[in-house]
Design an enzyme around this catalytic site. Structure first.
Site, PDB file in Angstrom:
ATOM      1  N   ARG A  77      -5.087  -0.626 -27.259  1.00  0.00           N
ATOM      2  CA  ARG A  77      -3.949  -0.830 -28.161  1.00  0.00           C
ATOM      3  C   ARG A  77      -3.103   0.419 -28.345  1.00  0.00           C
ATOM      4  O   ARG A  77      -1.980   0.343 -28.825  1.00  0.00           O
ATOM      5  CB  ARG A  77      -4.452  -1.291 -29.538  1.00  0.00           C
ATOM      6  CG  ARG A  77      -5.289  -2.559 -29.485  1.00  0.00           C
ATOM      7  CD  ARG A  77      -5.789  -2.977 -30.846  1.00  0.00           C
ATOM      8  NE  ARG A  77      -6.623  -1.977 -31.491  1.00  0.00           N
ATOM      9  CZ  ARG A  77      -7.910  -1.761 -31.210  1.00  0.00           C
ATOM     10  NH1 ARG A  77      -8.507  -2.468 -30.254  1.00  0.00           N
ATOM     11  NH2 ARG A  77      -8.606  -0.839 -31.859  1.00  0.00           N
ATOM     12  N   LEU A  95     -12.480  -3.773 -28.799  1.00  0.00           N
ATOM     13  CA  LEU A  95     -12.675  -3.293 -27.427  1.00  0.00           C
ATOM     14  C   LEU A  95     -11.461  -3.561 -26.536  1.00  0.00           C
ATOM     15  O   LEU A  95     -11.607  -3.858 -25.352  1.00  0.00           O
ATOM     16  CB  LEU A  95     -13.939  -3.905 -26.797  1.00  0.00           C
ATOM     17  CG  LEU A  95     -15.262  -3.615 -27.502  1.00  0.00           C
ATOM     18  CD1 LEU A  95     -16.427  -4.160 -26.684  1.00  0.00           C
ATOM     19  CD2 LEU A  95     -15.451  -2.130 -27.776  1.00  0.00           C
ATOM     20  N   CYS A 133      -5.719   1.341   6.260  1.00  0.00           N
ATOM     21  CA  CYS A 133      -6.484   0.126   6.534  1.00  0.00           C
ATOM     22  C   CYS A 133      -6.127  -0.445   7.905  1.00  0.00           C
ATOM     23  O   CYS A 133      -5.012  -0.278   8.404  1.00  0.00           O
ATOM     24  CB  CYS A 133      -6.251  -0.915   5.447  1.00  0.00           C
ATOM     25  SG  CYS A 133      -4.557  -1.495   5.315  1.00  0.00           S
ATOM     26  N   ASP A 149     -19.969  -2.841 -36.291  1.00  0.00           N
ATOM     27  CA  ASP A 149     -18.610  -2.293 -36.195  1.00  0.00           C
ATOM     28  C   ASP A 149     -17.542  -3.366 -35.984  1.00  0.00           C
ATOM     29  O   ASP A 149     -16.360  -3.114 -36.233  1.00  0.00           O
ATOM     30  CB  ASP A 149     -18.523  -1.288 -35.038  1.00  0.00           C
ATOM     31  CG  ASP A 149     -19.373  -0.050 -35.284  1.00  0.00           C
ATOM     32  OD1 ASP A 149     -19.919   0.083 -36.394  1.00  0.00           O
ATOM     33  OD2 ASP A 149     -19.481   0.779 -34.356  1.00  0.00           O
ATOM     34  N   GLU A 207       1.258   3.693   2.126  1.00  0.00           N
ATOM     35  CA  GLU A 207       1.999   4.002   3.348  1.00  0.00           C
ATOM     36  C   GLU A 207       3.297   3.193   3.439  1.00  0.00           C
ATOM     37  O   GLU A 207       4.337   3.706   3.857  1.00  0.00           O
ATOM     38  CB  GLU A 207       1.130   3.722   4.578  1.00  0.00           C
ATOM     39  CG  GLU A 207      -0.137   4.567   4.656  1.00  0.00           C
ATOM     40  CD  GLU A 207      -1.349   3.903   4.005  1.00  0.00           C
ATOM     41  OE1 GLU A 207      -2.471   4.129   4.494  1.00  0.00           O
ATOM     42  OE2 GLU A 207      -1.172   3.175   3.000  1.00  0.00           O
ATOM     43  N   HIS A 240       0.832  -1.193   0.000  1.00  0.00           N
ATOM     44  CA  HIS A 240       0.000   0.000   0.000  1.00  0.00           C
ATOM     45  C   HIS A 240       0.873   1.252   0.000  1.00  0.00           C
ATOM     46  O   HIS A 240       2.092   1.189   0.173  1.00  0.00           O
ATOM     47  CB  HIS A 240      -0.931  -0.009   1.209  1.00  0.00           C
ATOM     48  CG  HIS A 240      -2.036  -1.016   1.088  1.00  0.00           C
ATOM     49  ND1 HIS A 240      -3.062  -1.115   2.001  1.00  0.00           N
ATOM     50  CD2 HIS A 240      -2.287  -1.965   0.155  1.00  0.00           C
ATOM     51  CE1 HIS A 240      -3.894  -2.080   1.644  1.00  0.00           C
ATOM     52  NE2 HIS A 240      -3.436  -2.608   0.524  1.00  0.00           N
ATOM     53  N   CYS A 268      -2.050  -1.157   7.528  1.00  0.00           N
ATOM     54  CA  CYS A 268      -1.158  -0.002   7.517  1.00  0.00           C
ATOM     55  C   CYS A 268      -1.176   0.730   8.853  1.00  0.00           C
ATOM     56  O   CYS A 268      -0.203   1.403   9.205  1.00  0.00           O
ATOM     57  CB  CYS A 268      -1.549   0.941   6.389  1.00  0.00           C
ATOM     58  SG  CYS A 268      -1.214   0.247   4.749  1.00  0.00           S
ATOM     59  N   ALA A 283     -18.800   9.499 -29.765  1.00  0.00           N
ATOM     60  CA  ALA A 283     -18.307  10.557 -30.645  1.00  0.00           C
ATOM     61  C   ALA A 283     -19.441  10.952 -31.578  1.00  0.00           C
ATOM     62  O   ALA A 283     -20.173  10.104 -32.098  1.00  0.00           O
ATOM     63  CB  ALA A 283     -17.098  10.073 -31.443  1.00  0.00           C
TER      64      ALA A 283
END
Length: 371
Positions: free
Chosen positions: A231, A228, A99, A224, A74, A72, A108, A178
């Site tokens: 890249r 997804l 935590c 389309d 900390e 974490h 932590c 878009a």
């Protein structure tokens, strides 16, 4: 010094000459937020957290949560300190309540107490049930001097996905599309037309790297044939999701390549084939809401909706969304085509330019909603 802090809802540019130029606690907490943002797309389902250790108005240690399951903020902060003898004389700033439970790493709070850090400044309380005030209580019981709520809204906002998941019991939903300058999202009969420019395309892939999942509907998948995946940016690709109620999509689509994990939400069956999962949802329910319930149950904290106008408008009308990012291409005029979705009375919180594109950011939720 120019400090750029991106909290997820805006980029705040603060000209800071040092702590004396503003509230001292706020100065160091902004640095925590800047560090925390470096964990975007890498730490979910954990929150992004940054920490700095300050000795006599000088930062002597910095850290952030870098990867899910790893140390974490900390821990990384204290490990970075060269003069360990100064730790017990310093103030620790951390953007989220430390935590107090054993998860993949030790608490932590125990680390703070063991190192005898006398003062801790906290941005906001952790809403996760295993923490949620327990860390603060443990530090107070140990005699640590606490200051709470410094830049609280900013600290909540940077973890809006985490807070939404735990308080609203669903993923954080981001809509993206878009549109042409005349308000069209596609050509006639859904014909795909390139609208956004190369700079915006790269930004969209950065967005993909920051979210846990990405969703399209049946028509977008068929017309389309999107991958997804991420890249054009560094980082992970999101979990791919597609709504195909009647299992009508052809198997040759890129979404079914079994190279990246994909979940197909449908009305007929639940099965698994390598990276491809078919998940049946109750056909009598609103499928998007049922999908959100499934994603919550499986620990998915955010979903980027990149569907067509029909899916996007149905999500808008349902009210189950938190943010919309609308890219408008100024030189692009389509004429006859598919109308872009409409946001009811929403106004953008801020706008940015990407060469010939304008990006408007809309928000339905404010930090106060999670308190």
């Amino acid at each position: 010094m120019l400090l750029c802090v991106e909290t997820g809802c805006a980029i705040q540019l603060l000209y800071l000459c040092g702590p004396a130029s503003m509230n001292t606690h706020a100065f160091y907490m902004y640095r925590c937020l800047e560090l925390a943002q470096r964990g975007a797309g890498r730490v979910a389902p954990n929150p992004m957290v940054g920490a700095v250790l300050v000795y006599q108005d000088r930062i002597i240690g910095e850290g952030w949560h870098q990867e899910y399951g790893a140390a974490h903020a900390e821990v990384n902060c204290l490990n970075s300190v060269a003069g360990k003898e100064l730790i017990s004389q310093s103030t620790l700033y951390v953007s989220l309540e430390p935590c107090a439970h054993f998860g993949k790493t030790p608490p932590c709070t125990d680390l703070i107490i063991r190192n005898r850090i006398p003062r801790v400044v906290i941005g906001c309380t952790d809403v996760f049930s295993e923490v949620n005030g327990k860390g603060i209580g443990k530090l107070k019981a140990a005699g640590v001097e606490l200051t709470e709520g410094v830049l609280e809204n900013e600290c909540i906002d940077i973890n809006k996905r985490f807070f939404t998941f735990h308080t609203k019991r669903r993923p954080y939903v981001i809509l993206k599309w878009a549109q042409s300058s005349d308000g069209k999202i596609a050509g006639q009969n859904g014909e795909r037309i390139r609208i956004s420019n190369a700079f915006s395309d790269r930004l969209v892939h950065r967005w993909r790297s920051e979210e846990a999942s990405i969703l399209v509907g049946t028509n977008t998948a068929r017309l389309d044939d999107p991958e997804l995946t991420n890249r054009l940016w560094t980082g992970m690709s999101p979990l791919r999701l597609v709504i195909d109620k009647e299992l009508s999509l052809p198997s040759h689509l890129k979404l079914f390549d079994k190279i990246n994990p994909t979940v197909v939400f449908n009305r007929h069956r639940t099965s698994e084939d390598g990276m491809l999962r078919y998940q049946q949802l109750d056909g009598e329910q609103d499928m998007f809401k049922a999908m959100l319930d499934y994603l919550h149950a499986t620990g998915i904290q955010s979903v980027l909706v990149e569907g067509g106008a029909g899916l996007l408008q149905s999500v808008i009308d349902s009210g189950n969304w938190d943010e919309a990012r609308v890219i408008t291409s100024m030189p692009c005029i389509i004429g006859a085509g598919v109308e872009a979705p409409e946001l009811d009375k929403e106004v953008p919180r801020y706008t940015e330019r990407m060469d010939t594109d304008t990006i408007d950011y809309y928000y339905r939720t404010t930090a106060s909603a999670w308190k």
